[in-house]
Design a protein around this motif. Structure first.
Motif, PDB file in Angstrom:
ATOM      1  N   CYS A  30      -4.798  23.175  19.149  1.00 36.87           N
ATOM      2  CA  CYS A  30      -4.773  23.896  17.877  1.00 36.87           C
ATOM      3  C   CYS A  30      -4.399  22.917  16.779  1.00 36.87           C
ATOM      4  N   TYR A  31      -4.944  23.154  15.601  1.00 36.19           N
ATOM      5  CA  TYR A  31      -4.504  22.366  14.457  1.00 36.19           C
ATOM      6  C   TYR A  31      -3.094  22.812  14.093  1.00 36.19           C
ATOM      7  N   SER A  32      -2.269  21.851  13.717  1.00 34.72           N
ATOM      8  CA  SER A  32      -0.909  22.125  13.288  1.00 34.72           C
ATOM      9  C   SER A  32      -0.700  21.443  11.944  1.00 34.72           C
ATOM     10  N   CYS A  42      -4.175  21.546   4.486  1.00 35.13           N
ATOM     11  CA  CYS A  42      -4.144  22.603   5.494  1.00 35.13           C
ATOM     12  C   CYS A  42      -4.770  23.904   4.994  1.00 35.13           C
ATOM     13  N   ASP A  44      -7.324  26.699   3.075  1.00 36.52           N
ATOM     14  CA  ASP A  44      -8.751  27.004   3.170  1.00 36.52           C
ATOM     15  C   ASP A  44      -9.455  26.631   1.888  1.00 36.52           C
ATOM     16  N   CYS A  69      -4.385  30.044  19.101  1.00 37.14           N
ATOM     17  CA  CYS A  69      -4.061  29.382  17.847  1.00 37.14           C
ATOM     18  C   CYS A  69      -3.859  30.437  16.766  1.00 37.14           C
ATOM     19  N   LYS A  71      -3.303  31.070  12.269  1.00 35.27           N
ATOM     20  CA  LYS A  71      -3.289  30.601  10.887  1.00 35.27           C
ATOM     21  C   LYS A  71      -2.696  31.734  10.072  1.00 35.27           C
ATOM     22  N   THR A  88      -0.210  27.985   3.476  1.00 40.06           N
ATOM     23  CA  THR A  88      -1.098  28.137   4.629  1.00 40.06           C
ATOM     24  C   THR A  88      -0.531  27.313   5.765  1.00 40.06           C
ATOM     25  N   GLN A  89      -0.418  27.940   6.922  1.00 45.60           N
ATOM     26  CA  GLN A  89       0.083  27.225   8.084  1.00 45.60           C
ATOM     27  C   GLN A  89      -0.830  27.488   9.268  1.00 45.60           C
ATOM     28  N   ARG A  90      -1.120  26.433  10.014  1.00 46.12           N
ATOM     29  CA  ARG A  90      -1.916  26.519  11.238  1.00 46.12           C
ATOM     30  C   ARG A  90      -1.025  26.040  12.381  1.00 46.12           C
ATOM     31  N   ASN A 125      -8.529  27.443  15.038  1.00 45.47           N
ATOM     32  CA  ASN A 125      -7.878  27.822  13.783  1.00 45.47           C
ATOM     33  C   ASN A 125      -8.322  26.947  12.614  1.00 45.47           C
ATOM     34  N   ALA A 126      -9.506  26.384  12.728  1.00 45.73           N
ATOM     35  CA  ALA A 126     -10.126  25.642  11.621  1.00 45.73           C
ATOM     36  C   ALA A 126     -11.430  26.344  11.270  1.00 45.73           C
TER      37      ALA A 126
END
Length: 149
Positions: A30-32, A42, A44, A69, A71, A88-90, A125-126
Motif C-alpha cells: 500500500c502507498y503510505s 499524497c 488527489d 489499503c 485512503k 489526505t492520508q494513504r 490506494n492510488a
C-alpha cells in the motif's frame, strides 16, 4: 527458443485465468503518505507510479500483511481538493472492513469524521490497479525480449 517463450506465455495465461487473484496474492503493498492542502504529493489526483514514488520524499510503497489499503480525507466540512485544511492520508490497514467490501464512506477515525476508502490489492490506494491482461502483456514482452536478446 520461440517455443519456450510461447509456452511461458501460455502458462502465464493459464495461471491468470485459473487463479483470479494471482497478482493480488503475490503483491500486497500500500502507498503510505500524508499531505495537507496543496502541500505534498499524497493528495488527489495521485500522480505517482511506483518508480516515481520510490524517488519522492515522504511516499513509500509499504508491504501490507492484511492486503487492505486505505485512503482518507480529514478536515474541513466539504472535503474539496482546494480547501487548505483538508489532509489526505494513504496507508496499510491492519484489517479490512468487517464485511470485506471495498468502498468509500464517512467514518469516525480517531474521534474525527473523515471520508475513507477501503480497497484490497497491490497499491490499490492510488490509481486503478493494472488489469491482469496488461500484466500478462508486460510479462510476455519481457520474456520475448529475453529470448531474442
Amino acid at each position: 527458443m520461440r517455443h519456450v517463450v510461447a509456452s511461458g506465455c501460455a502458462f502465464l495465461l493459464f495461471l491468470c485465468v485459473s487463479v483470479p487473484d494471482l497478482s493480488e496474492a503475490l503483491l500486497r503493498r500500500c502507498y503510505s503518505c500524508r499531505s495537507r492542502g496543496d502541500l505534498g504529493t499524497c493528495k488527489d489526483p495521485f500522480a505517482l507510479n511506483l518508480t516515481l514514488a520510490e524517488q519522492e520524499r515522504g511516499v513509500e510503497a509499504m508491504p501490507c500483511a492484511s492486503g487492505w489499503c486505505g485512503k482518507f480525507l480529514e478536515g474541513g466540512n466539504s472535503f474539496k481538493d482546494d480547501e487548505y485544511g483538508v489532509a489526505t492520508q494513504r496507508m496499510c490497514l491492519q484489517r479490512g472492513p468487517s464485511d470485506n467490501e471495498e468502498r468509500c464512506d464517512y467514518i469516525t477515525w480517531n474521534h474525527k469524521k473523515v471520508y475513507m476508502c477501503f480497497c484490497q490489492g497491490d497499491l490499490c490506494n492510488a490509481a486503478p490497479s493494472v488489469e491482469k491482461a496488461m500484466l500478462l502483456l508486460v510479462v510476455c514482452t519481457a520474456l520475448r525480449y529475453i529470448a531474442t536478446g
